[in-house]
Design an enzyme around this catalytic site. Structure first.
Site, PDB file in Angstrom:
ATOM      1  N   ARG A  50      -4.097   1.344  10.620  1.00  0.00           N
ATOM      2  CA  ARG A  50      -4.952   0.988  11.748  1.00  0.00           C
ATOM      3  C   ARG A  50      -4.898   2.158  12.711  1.00  0.00           C
ATOM      4  O   ARG A  50      -3.838   2.769  12.902  1.00  0.00           O
ATOM      5  CB  ARG A  50      -4.433  -0.278  12.462  1.00  0.00           C
ATOM      6  CG  ARG A  50      -4.736  -1.579  11.736  1.00  0.00           C
ATOM      7  CD  ARG A  50      -6.223  -1.927  11.741  1.00  0.00           C
ATOM      8  NE  ARG A  50      -6.504  -3.179  11.068  1.00  0.00           N
ATOM      9  CZ  ARG A  50      -6.816  -3.296   9.776  1.00  0.00           C
ATOM     10  NH1 ARG A  50      -6.894  -2.211   9.006  1.00  0.00           N
ATOM     11  NH2 ARG A  50      -7.055  -4.474   9.241  1.00  0.00           N
TER      12      ARG A  50
ATOM     13  N   ILE B 208       0.845  -1.208   0.000  1.00  0.00           N
ATOM     14  CA  ILE B 208       0.000   0.000   0.000  1.00  0.00           C
ATOM     15  C   ILE B 208       0.876   1.253   0.000  1.00  0.00           C
ATOM     16  O   ILE B 208       0.619   2.202  -0.746  1.00  0.00           O
ATOM     17  CB  ILE B 208      -0.961   0.000   1.212  1.00  0.00           C
ATOM     18  CG1 ILE B 208      -1.881  -1.222   1.168  1.00  0.00           C
ATOM     19  CG2 ILE B 208      -1.789   1.287   1.246  1.00  0.00           C
ATOM     20  CD1 ILE B 208      -2.676  -1.474   2.440  1.00  0.00           C
TER      21      ILE B 208
ATOM     22  N   GLU C 269     -12.675   1.399  16.827  1.00  0.00           N
ATOM     23  CA  GLU C 269     -13.784   1.343  15.858  1.00  0.00           C
ATOM     24  C   GLU C 269     -14.920   0.482  16.411  1.00  0.00           C
ATOM     25  O   GLU C 269     -14.632  -0.558  17.016  1.00  0.00           O
ATOM     26  CB  GLU C 269     -13.281   0.749  14.531  1.00  0.00           C
ATOM     27  CG  GLU C 269     -12.306   1.667  13.841  1.00  0.00           C
ATOM     28  CD  GLU C 269     -11.756   1.077  12.541  1.00  0.00           C
ATOM     29  OE1 GLU C 269     -12.334   0.121  11.997  1.00  0.00           O
ATOM     30  OE2 GLU C 269     -10.726   1.600  12.083  1.00  0.00           O
TER      31      GLU C 269
ATOM     32  N   HIS D  85     -13.642   3.774   7.901  1.00  0.00           N
ATOM     33  CA  HIS D  85     -12.939   2.547   7.462  1.00  0.00           C
ATOM     34  C   HIS D  85     -13.516   2.018   6.141  1.00  0.00           C
ATOM     35  O   HIS D  85     -14.140   0.951   6.095  1.00  0.00           O
ATOM     36  CB  HIS D  85     -12.990   1.465   8.556  1.00  0.00           C
ATOM     37  CG  HIS D  85     -11.881   0.458   8.400  1.00  0.00           C
ATOM     38  ND1 HIS D  85     -11.316  -0.194   9.458  1.00  0.00           N
ATOM     39  CD2 HIS D  85     -11.233  -0.010   7.296  1.00  0.00           C
ATOM     40  CE1 HIS D  85     -10.377  -1.027   9.013  1.00  0.00           C
ATOM     41  NE2 HIS D  85     -10.312  -0.929   7.691  1.00  0.00           N
TER      42      HIS D  85
HETATM   43  O1  LIG Z   1      -7.546  -5.242   4.490  1.00  0.00           O
HETATM   44  C1  LIG Z   1      -7.596  -4.650   5.573  1.00  0.00           C
HETATM   45  O2  LIG Z   1      -6.803  -4.879   6.480  1.00  0.00           O
HETATM   46  C2  LIG Z   1      -8.612  -3.646   5.798  1.00  0.00           C
HETATM   47  O3  LIG Z   1      -8.565  -2.910   6.737  1.00  0.00           O
HETATM   48  C3  LIG Z   1      -9.736  -3.594   4.817  1.00  0.00           C
HETATM   49  O4  LIG Z   1     -10.601  -2.568   5.093  1.00  0.00           O
END
Ligand SMILES: O=C(O)C(=O)CO
Length: 330
Positions: free
Chosen positions: A242, A161, A271, A289
């Site tokens: 996160r 990512i 959350e 999220h």
């Molecule tokens: O793929 C993940 O870890 C996510 O948080 C998807 O929303």
């Protein structure tokens, strides 16, 4: 029950399949599927498929839960890239292998990261709230935003990512610096035009800091008061990883003092609760999220996790075992 039925492997499904119905049907062809509501005991289950939302039913997959699950369980196939809801160490101790869905999430999560980055830089949350309240741009004009061009994007965590986000941010003319446990290969660095720097240097030099690292014992609250104090005044924070990688209370303080000028957040420490100091701050762009919330990506993720279930049943191994278990034998 026929002899044939008796010999079919059993799979526990924790969570629902929303998109990849035909992929799941292919699991049902080769296994008996049980759910937490099943009247049949879970005895004999070999693999479990789980979703992020199944946390509401099972809580964290930890040693206590694993003790209650049948000894036959050998595989947990998590639908998601981040697997902080699963205690991998406890799974290893129970001889259970865990998989996640890396790469499937990269584009969608980086896309929402770029949306949050641009939205926070441009102070869009203020105007967006004002227009809905019937006040056009608001009674006091929102502060002018900033252009991404020429700004330094610090990427903390250069996995799939982080790299995807860096490539997209380059298209907006940003300069990329990153910190990661391991440095990227030089050809990948060159392709991304990303400069490897130390953690403190990243904090000190970034105009925007994007959190792209997994949550674990080492990364919980990796950004807290001490780290905010090392940043440039007026930095923009983006978090699609996160919530708990940032100490949320410290972020609220840093926003209130102006040390952080704005933030774009997709994830939160507790959350679905959101810190009241974030909700009340108009300079925080909040998304609940939704990083992977697209038909294409959610489908890809389900298909990927289901392919792990099939491989577990048919070959006794996983397509994408989590890195902590790479050395696991047997
Ligand atoms: O793929 C993940 O870890 C996510 O948080 C998807 O929303």
């Amino acid at each position: 029950m026929s002899a044939d039925e008796g010999s079919r492997p059993k799979v526990l499904r924790l969570g629902v399949i929303v998109h990849a119905h035909s992929a799941w049907a292919s699991v049902e062809e080769i296994a008996d599927v049980l759910t937490p509501k099943s009247t049949n005991p879970f005895d004999g289950c070999v693999a479990a498929y789980r979703t992020f939302d199944s946390f509401e039913v099972t809580g964290k997959i930890d040693g206590e839960l694993l003790d209650a699950l049948p000894d036959s369980l050998r595989f947990i196939c998590h639908n998601g890239a981040g697997y902080d809801q699963v205690d991998v160490h406890a799974c290893t101790a129970h001889n259970i292998r865990v998989s996640n869905t890396p790469t499937a999430v990269d584009d969608a999560t980086a896309d929402i990261g770029i949306f949050l980055l641009l939205g926070a830089l441009r102070n869009l949350a203020v105007g967006m709230a004002a227009i809905r309240a019937g006040e056009w741009r608001g009674s006091t004009l929102p502060a002018l935003g900033h252009d991404p061009q020429g700004k330094v994007l610090g990427v903390l965590g250069m996995g799939g990512i982080g790299r995807n986000m860096a490539a997209k941010a380059r298209a907006f003319g940003m300069k990329i610096r990153y910190y990661n446990r391991t440095r990227l290969e030089s050809d990948i660095e060159a392709e991304l035009e990303a400069e490897y720097v130390g953690f403190d240097e990243l904090l000190a030099e970034s105009d925007v800091l994007s959190l792209n690292l997994p949550l674990n014992a080492n990364t919980r609250h990796i950004i807290s008061q001490k780290e905010f104090a090392k940043m440039k005044k007026g930095i923009v924070i983006v978090n699609t990883a996160r919530g708990a990688v940032i100490d949320e209370a410290a972020l609220v303080e840093a926003l209130d003092s102006g040390q952080v000028s704005s933030a774009g957040l997709d994830v939160y420490e507790q959350e679905p609760s959101v810190h009241p100091g974030l909700l009340s701050n108009p300079r925080v762009l909040l998304v609940p999220h939704m990083g992977t919330w697209t038909v294409e990506t959610e489908t890809k993720m389900e298909e990927w996790a289901i392919s792990n279930v099939r491989m577990a049943i048919e070959e006794g191994r996983l397509r994408s075992m989590v890195p902590e278990q790479r050395d696991m034998r047997g």
